[in-house]
Every structure is written in structure tokens, then in C-alpha cells.
Design an enzyme around this catalytic site. Structure first.
Site, PDB file in Angstrom:
ATOM      1  N   CYS A 177     -24.342  22.871  -3.953  1.00 50.98           N
ATOM      2  CA  CYS A 177     -24.293  24.207  -3.335  1.00 50.98           C
ATOM      3  C   CYS A 177     -23.054  24.984  -3.779  1.00 50.98           C
ATOM      4  O   CYS A 177     -22.947  25.343  -4.933  1.00 50.98           O
ATOM      5  CB  CYS A 177     -24.421  24.103  -1.808  1.00 50.98           C
ATOM      6  SG  CYS A 177     -24.872  25.696  -1.073  1.00 50.98           S
TER       7      CYS A 177
ATOM      8  N   HIS B  66     -29.358  21.089  -0.887  1.00 41.90           N
ATOM      9  CA  HIS B  66     -28.523  20.100  -0.199  1.00 41.90           C
ATOM     10  C   HIS B  66     -29.218  18.741  -0.150  1.00 41.90           C
ATOM     11  O   HIS B  66     -29.768  18.360   0.894  1.00 41.90           O
ATOM     12  CB  HIS B  66     -28.196  20.587   1.224  1.00 41.90           C
ATOM     13  CG  HIS B  66     -27.152  21.651   1.259  1.00 41.90           C
ATOM     14  ND1 HIS B  66     -25.800  21.368   1.240  1.00 41.90           N
ATOM     15  CD2 HIS B  66     -27.247  23.002   1.270  1.00 41.90           C
ATOM     16  CE1 HIS B  66     -25.106  22.504   1.261  1.00 41.90           C
ATOM     17  NE2 HIS B  66     -25.969  23.505   1.269  1.00 41.90           N
TER      18      HIS B  66
ATOM     19  N   GLU C  42     -28.006  15.916   0.183  1.00 35.44           N
ATOM     20  CA  GLU C  42     -27.367  14.981   1.129  1.00 35.44           C
ATOM     21  C   GLU C  42     -28.030  14.991   2.506  1.00 35.44           C
ATOM     22  O   GLU C  42     -27.909  14.028   3.252  1.00 35.44           O
ATOM     23  CB  GLU C  42     -25.862  15.292   1.246  1.00 35.44           C
ATOM     24  CG  GLU C  42     -25.495  16.489   2.117  1.00 35.44           C
ATOM     25  CD  GLU C  42     -25.704  17.843   1.440  1.00 35.44           C
ATOM     26  OE1 GLU C  42     -26.207  17.890   0.302  1.00 35.44           O
ATOM     27  OE2 GLU C  42     -25.364  18.872   2.080  1.00 35.44           O
TER      28      GLU C  42
END
Ligand code: MN
Length: 218
Positions: free
Chosen positions: A85, A192, A194
Site C-alpha cells: 500500500c 493489503h 496481510e
């Protein structure tokens, strides 16, 4: 931050959070196997020669300069780099690229790139460039040549830094992934990954990063 740490641990890595006031880039690269850059506010547009758009939301004081120094030190030391990001945006600027400052007001027919919650909500698809490292790493998870991603950004890469290539694009043309060919792991994504550690859609990205970090010799 918890999701970044969990994703790294589940891939077998040992994350160390950095403090810009304590951890000098030259020392960090000596003791680390790789550099992971996380999400956050906007990069100062002055760093790529533009005036700020009205929507500019600066990051923490000093963070741009610190992360640019980390990126250059890591690249020079030959470390794997994984940027997420804002991390992708600051990486692109650090290596000579520019940013599109505000997708909603600057891209005709833009997809919804700002879907804050839930953090794993699918916002749009990404077209993955065939033959790219991203495509190779994500091979078992792709549907054809696409993957479904979340999205929490209003900026994106505009001019790609020299030596880097686009490896993922949203259907509206917004750049969603870049990589540096010929390196063990130099990859940046605009979404994202994660946030998906529970379900593992992007685990190969973290595993490949940690594998490259383990292979670093000095
Ligand atoms: Mn997006």
C-alpha cells in the site's frame, strides 16, 4: 500492525518493528534478512516534484525520509523488499517514480479503491501480468490470470520507477503491483495481503519473501 506481524510469523519469519528514532537504516540492513514496508498516509508530493492535491493526508513527521533511506539501504545491501500500500507508493518515489495523487477525482470510471471495512472485504480484481514474478508466486491461488483483492487507497503509482515493471493492474487501469525483475524478491502491491492471514489467499507472497530473506548471505 497485528496482521503484518501475524502474516510474517505464519510464513516462518521473525518480524522486528522499526522505530525511525532508534533504528538507523545502515544498522537495520546489517541485521535484517529483508525489508517489509506497511500502509499509512500519503507521501509528500514535493518528493516527486508536484504540488499537493487538496486530499493530501501526510504521514507521520519524518516517515517519508526514513522509509526512503531504508529502501535505498536495503536495495544497496541486496535485501529482499516487500512493500504494501503506502509502502508501494514510497518505494516507487524512492526509486524515481511518481504517484497519481487522488484516484476518485483523477481516474474516469474508477473502481472502488477505498473500502475500509471489513478489512478483508473484496473490492475489485487484479489482472496479473503473465510471466511476472507475481504470477509465478501466486500461481496456485490465481483464477486464470486474476486475483480478488481488498483496497484502502486513494493514491497509486503513476510513472513507474526506472527498472521496475507493472505486474498487476485493476480493471480501471490503476496500477496494483510492481516488481523489479532479476532480483530475488522485489515486489510491491497496492492492496493489503496481510489482512488475509486467516484464510491464506496471499500466503505465498509472505512465504516467498521470507524464503528470499533466509537465502540472504553476508
Ligand atoms: Mn485498489
Amino acid at each position: 500492525m497485528a496482521d503484518y506481524l501475524e502474516s510474517v510469523r505464519r510464513a516462518g519469519g521473525e518480524p522486528h518493528e522499526l522505530d525511525q528514532h532508534r533504528d538507523a537504516p545502515a544498522d537495520v540492513v546489517k541485521r535484517s534478512g529483508g525489508l517489509l514496508l506497511t500502509g499509512g498516509g500519503d507521501v509528500d508530493p514535493g518528493l516527486y516534484g508536484e504540488a499537493p492535491h487538496p486530499t493530501y493526508q501526510p504521514s507521520e513527521e519524518g516517515r517519508d525520509a526514513y522509509e526512503i533511506a531504508l529502501l535505498r539501504a536495503a536495495a544497496e545491501a541486496g535485501l529482499p523488499i516487500f512493500a504494501i500500500c503506502r509502502g508501494m507508493q514510497v518505494l516507487n518515489v524512492a526509486f524515481g517514480g511518481t504517484l497519481l495523487q487522488d484516484i476518485p477525482s483523477m481516474v474516469n470510471g474508477a473502481a472502488h479503491h477505498t473500502v475500509p471495512e471489513p478489512r478483508y472485504a473484496i473490492a475489485h480484481e487484479v489482472w496479473v501480468a503473465s510471466g511476472s514474478r507475481l504470477s509465478e508466486i501466486m500461481a496456485e491461488k490465481l483464477e486464470g490470470e486474476t486475483c480478488q483483492v481488498n483496497s484502502r487507497h486513494h493514491q497509486a503509482v503513476k510513472i513507474v520507477a526506472p527498472g521496475w515493471e507493472v505486474s498487476g493492474t485493476a480493471p480501471d487501469g490503476v496500477i496494483e503491483a510492481i516488481e523489479q525483475p532479476g532480483q530475488p524478491f522485489r515486489l510491491a502491491v497496492q492492496w493489503h495481503p496481510e489482512n488475509f492471514w486467516r484464510t491464506g489467499e496471499f500466503r505465498p507472497l509472505f512465504e516467498s519473501f521470507i524464503e528470499a530473506a533466509r537465502a540472504v548471505t553476508r
